[in-house]
Design a protein around this motif. Sequence first.
Motif, PDB file in Angstrom:
ATOM      1  N   GLU A   1       0.836  -1.191   0.000  1.00  0.00           N
ATOM      2  CA  GLU A   1       0.000   0.000   0.000  1.00  0.00           C
ATOM      3  C   GLU A   1       0.875   1.246   0.000  1.00  0.00           C
ATOM      4  OE1 GLU A   1      -2.438  -0.205   3.460  1.00  0.00           O
ATOM      5  OE2 GLU A   1      -3.581  -1.943   2.767  1.00  0.00           O
TER       6      GLU A   1
ATOM      7  N   LYS B   1      -3.587   5.470   1.264  1.00  0.00           N
ATOM      8  CA  LYS B   1      -4.748   4.878   1.939  1.00  0.00           C
ATOM      9  C   LYS B   1      -5.623   5.975   2.532  1.00  0.00           C
ATOM     10  CE  LYS B   1      -5.986   1.229   5.244  1.00  0.00           C
ATOM     11  NZ  LYS B   1      -5.425   0.198   6.168  1.00  0.00           N
TER      12      LYS B   1
ATOM     13  N   VAL C   1      -7.714   2.099  -1.145  1.00  0.00           N
ATOM     14  CA  VAL C   1      -6.295   1.769  -1.034  1.00  0.00           C
ATOM     15  C   VAL C   1      -5.692   1.704  -2.427  1.00  0.00           C
ATOM     16  CG1 VAL C   1      -4.617   0.001  -0.372  1.00  0.00           C
ATOM     17  CG2 VAL C   1      -6.536   0.509   1.134  1.00  0.00           C
TER      18      VAL C   1
END
Length: 255
Positions: A4, A7, A27
Amino acid sequence: MTKEIIKFEHVSKKFGKSLVISDLSFVINRGEFITVLGSSGSGKTTTLKMINGLEKATSGNITVGDKNLEKSNLVDVRRHIGYVVQSIGLFPHMTIAHNIAVTPNLLGWDQEKIKETVSRLLNIVDLNIEDYGNRYPAQLSGGQQQRVGVARALSANPPVLLFDEPFSALDAITRQKLQEEVKKLHKNLGNKTFFFVTHDINEAFYLGDRIMIMNRGKIEQFDTPMTVIKYPKTKYVSDLINTVREKQALWEKLK
């Protein structure tokens, strides 16, 4: 293994009493090319600006890399995020080389490293330093200026690049060429994450690994182009897809 890099967790944004972003959660993984599609007022540019702290979320959490924006030095965060805008924003009194070198100079890089970086980036966007390094923005076409804008955004080797409708003021032929170049650039760079805001549905579907379709401050659908086309989740998304089909049908009639 995916990682990631951006986010949003239950993010909202108000301007005065007006709620423009409502409970936004998503995300984005490192290396993705994300296009954000929506009409004026959908919240797409506000979402982009919240990624680098130009707009502060009213509520919720935003994480970029390993930094929670609420607890981070936003000036430092912005220096590690490339930003390409429609107006390009080149400094008219600076040469092209000096424009690209702005952030490396702010970061205190060695001058030899800066010179090598400027030369390499101009080559990447198909403008060599010998011909273009000492020119001024006014001496370049709109398309060439936009390429310089992309090179400048890459100057500090940022993991994330934000594009806010960068091609919307260009003619159709130049726009198509730059779309092809940006798509190729993302592929060649490999691990860069592109977040590209547009109101052009064809541009969004051509460029994006995934498309975030926004309407009235919410995400209507966030998926691959093929999935969006085959399985539109809402009437709004379905109507968007139908506009493309109608245009294709018109071209078929003109053949």
